[in-house]
Structure formats: C-alpha cells, structure tokens
Design a protein around this motif. Structure first.
Motif, mmCIF file in Angstrom:
data_model
loop_
_atom_site.group_PDB
_atom_site.id
_atom_site.type_symbol
_atom_site.label_atom_id
_atom_site.label_comp_id
_atom_site.label_asym_id
_atom_site.label_seq_id
_atom_site.Cartn_x
_atom_site.Cartn_y
_atom_site.Cartn_z
ATOM 1 N N ARG A 50 0.824 -1.207 0.000
ATOM 2 C CA ARG A 50 0.000 0.000 0.000
ATOM 3 C C ARG A 50 0.862 1.263 0.000
ATOM 4 N NH1 ARG A 50 -3.329 -1.240 4.206
ATOM 5 N NH2 ARG A 50 -2.670 0.343 5.694
ATOM 6 N N TYR A 51 1.798 1.330 0.941
ATOM 7 C CA TYR A 51 2.596 2.556 1.069
ATOM 8 C C TYR A 51 3.716 2.632 0.043
ATOM 9 C CZ TYR A 51 -0.217 3.669 5.039
ATOM 10 O OH TYR A 51 -1.290 3.970 5.815
ATOM 11 N N GLY A 52 4.198 1.458 -0.409
ATOM 12 C CA GLY A 52 5.203 1.435 -1.463
ATOM 13 C C GLY A 52 4.635 2.064 -2.724
ATOM 14 N N GLN A 53 3.368 1.718 -3.007
ATOM 15 C CA GLN A 53 2.692 2.254 -4.191
ATOM 16 C C GLN A 53 2.501 3.776 -4.063
ATOM 17 O OE1 GLN A 53 -0.820 -0.034 -4.757
ATOM 18 N NE2 GLN A 53 -0.558 -0.105 -6.950
ATOM 19 N N GLU A 54 2.059 4.202 -2.885
ATOM 20 C CA GLU A 54 1.860 5.640 -2.646
ATOM 21 C C GLU A 54 3.159 6.415 -2.826
ATOM 22 O OE1 GLU A 54 -0.034 6.820 0.980
ATOM 23 O OE2 GLU A 54 -1.804 5.589 0.543
ATOM 24 N N ALA A 55 4.253 5.825 -2.302
ATOM 25 C CA ALA A 55 5.555 6.496 -2.395
ATOM 26 C C ALA A 55 5.989 6.605 -3.853
ATOM 27 C CB ALA A 55 6.593 5.724 -1.575
ATOM 28 N N ALA A 56 5.702 5.546 -4.623
ATOM 29 C CA ALA A 56 6.075 5.527 -6.043
ATOM 30 C C ALA A 56 5.311 6.598 -6.819
ATOM 31 C CB ALA A 56 5.814 4.142 -6.623
ATOM 32 N N GLU A 57 4.037 6.788 -6.407
ATOM 33 C CA GLU A 57 3.227 7.807 -7.087
ATOM 34 C C GLU A 57 3.665 9.203 -6.660
ATOM 35 O OE1 GLU A 57 -0.662 6.642 -5.918
ATOM 36 O OE2 GLU A 57 -0.614 4.856 -7.181
#
Lengths: 77, 277
Positions: free
Chosen positions: B270-277
């Motif tokens: 979840r947070y890995g994706q947010e950080a990538a965005e």
C-alpha cells in the motif's frame, strides 16, 4: 546385517535392523504387540527373536528413537 | 509413508549417526515424525528452514538435511520470526524444549502467538531441563521430583497449550510419542496451517525425569503416556478432578485469523505504491 522377510497383508516385508544405531533402550522389545524382538543379554541391543510373529503394525520403526529399525515393503525389496 | 531407510537417505546426515540422545529418549522419534510429515506434505527440503533452540531438543537439526539455524536459548521464535518475514516463501519450523519455550523464551512465545505469524512451533516437553542435569522446569508437574526438587516440586506447572491458546495461537495441538501416528497427522496439519501453529509433544526423559520419579524404563514411560492420554473430545466431559494427571491430546484450536506476514506485506504494497506515485 541381520534382516528377515515375512509376508504380511499380502505383501513381503523385511525388518531391517542396524545394530550400530541401536542403544538397547528396549522400546521395541517391550512394546511390540507381537513380541518380535528380543534383547541381546550382553549388550541389551535388539535382535529379531521371532520375525514370523510380525503383524506389520509399523510401530517399531516409528517409535525407535535411534533409527535402528526399518520396515522395507514389497516394492523396495 | 517413508521407511526409516528411505527417510535416512533422503533427509538425514547419516554420517552423524548414531545420534547423541540417551537410550530411550523421545527426541529421535519426534524428529522422524516431523520429517515424515514434511515428506507427506510434499515440501521441498530446501524450502524448509528449521530453527533450533538450546537443550536436547536443539539437536534435532544437527542430524537433518534442512537449512538449520541454532538460536540462542529461548530465542528460536525470534530468529524464526526474522527468517519468515525476510523470506515468506520458506516454511519455518522452530523446535524447542519446554524450558526453552516456556521459561527462557516465554515472552517470545506469547508474542509470536499473539502476532499470528505463519510459523510452526514444535515443543518437546520432557518436563525437566534434561541437558543440564534434570532441573525442574515450568512444566514439571506439582509434586514430581527433579534434581532441584528432590522432595517434589512445590510450583504449579504451565499448561503450554492453554498458554498458547490464551496468547492467541490459531493452531494448537498436543501429542505424545506413544501416539506417534497421530503426532505425524498433527504436525502435518500444523505445518499446513497459515498462522502461528503450536504443537506440544509429551516426551520421555528416562535418564533424568524418569530416574527421579521411579520410572527409568523408556517402554514404561511410553505406557504411561498411553494410559494418561485423553482425547480433546473425551476431556470435555470430564471434571477438573477427573482430568488430574491426564494428558489431553489432539487438536484444541484450528482457526483462521489475520496473519502477520501477509498483513505486513499488504502494508508494504500500500505505502510502497503511494511512495512511487
């Protein structure tokens, strides 16, 4: 290496003992329901006293804590 | 099922045999039951990691051809937690004794159970500290003798399964060496279960526990396991007085709850994706 073959439940079965692993704890000698094993007077190690009495319950090889008993069934003989 | 000869060839370091355990010790049979359970589940031996604690039970991995780490006393579950989190694809089995798990590692034990991390904890309960000379452990029954309780223990023992249930373990079972075929089934279910699995095995230590309690014959100790055992279902109909001195065997708990590694991975996703965005 002492071993012996009997026919049980329609298939041949070999009881294979490895005396080098046996510590003479007496579990197989006392708990075998068919009294297949005896213990050597000098060392206390198990030997096959009456292999013809074996009923192939399979417990001796599962209980033996020292891996000294192996039951080899037809396909592997 | 594997014959002993097949099992030794496939899973054992045969040049290390005969094993170091005393004549009649239950450890060897329990170790074999674990291997047969793993084999029946079809788990590749290279994808199973074993963590051993300290004590006689900590010798299991010394004879088996798995990846084995020997942890510090009581910390087997801490090492196992680290391994499972880093490599979730591995099947991780921690093997401990009753003292290792219930005393020195008591806190690791309850928190691993609480987290519900996907591990299998196998505890070999011989009711004393065997390797160091038979001192009383947290599972020594009240009144039983040990080298540090020569006139009988005055402490109340832990029921490790009830402790595991209380701490939230999602699979809890108890077996004995006598009921070896049932033990194999329990271990199979425990390893297959997703979540924290706890299996306690009542074992025999003829040299220390047995000798101090007037029962030094391994076969007699196995007969005692047979005579004292009551199944979980039969135990439900018995009063606490009737259960005195009995060993309740079988599955206590098998349920699904959120599992730690999966929940942690979901968090990373979840947070890995947010950080990538």
């Amino acid at each position: 290496m002492p071993d012996s073959v009997v026919t049980r439940k329609g298939q041949r079965l070999r009881i294979l003992l490895t005396p080098r692993y046996c510590k003479g704890c007496g579990i197989c000698v006392e708990l075998c329901p068919a009294k297949v094993f005896g213990s050597e007077p000098a060392t206390g190690k198990a030997y096959l006293a009456a292999v013809e009495r074996c009923v192939d319950c399979g417990l001796c090889e599962l209980w033996c804590p020292d891996y000294a008993i192996s039951l080899e069934r037809e396909a592997n003989l | 099922m594997l014959s002993t000869a097949q099992m030794l060839e496939k899973y054992y370091l045969v040049d290390k045999l005969p094993n170091i355990w005393c004549a009649g010790c239950g450890d060897g049979a329990i170790a074999a039951a674990l291997v047969r359970a793993v084999d029946e589940l079809g788990i590749d031996k290279n994808s199973l990691t074993q963590v051993n604690g300290i004590g006689c039970s900590g010798r299991v991995g010394a004879y088996q051809d798995f990846d084995v780490i020997k942890g510090t006393h009581g910390r087997a579950l801490a090492f196992a937690t680290g391994i499972k989190l880093f490599k979730p694809e591995l099947t991780v089995v921690a093997i401990m004794g009753d003292g290792d798990c219930g005393a020195i590692g008591g806190n690791h034990f309850i928190h691993a159970a609480r987290r519900n991390i996907d591990l299998t904890a196998l505890v070999i309960n011989n009711r004393i500290y065997g390797m160091t000379g038979g001192q009383s452990s947290p599972t020594t029954p009240f009144g039983d003798r040990a080298s540090t309780a020569l006139t009988g223990s005055v402490e109340r023992p832990f029921d490790l399964c009830q402790l595991a249930i209380g701490a939230g373990a999602t699979y809890v079972a108890r077996g004995t060496v006598y009921h070896i075929k049932q033990l194999q089934r329990l271990l199979k279910n425990a390893i297959a279960h997703k979540g924290f699995s706890f299996v306690e095995v009542v074992s025999q230590c003829p040299i220390y526990y047995g000798r101090y309690n007037d029962e030094a014959s391994p076969a007699a100790m196995l007969r005692w396991q047979k005579e004292s055992a009551v199944s979980v279902t039969a135990a439900q109909g018995l009063s606490p007085e009737e259960l005195q001195g009995k060993i309740v065997i079988g599955e206590f708990v098998a349920k699904d709850e959120p599992e730690f590694v999966s929940e942690y991975q979901a968090l990373i996703d979840r947070y890995g994706q947010e950080a990538a965005e």
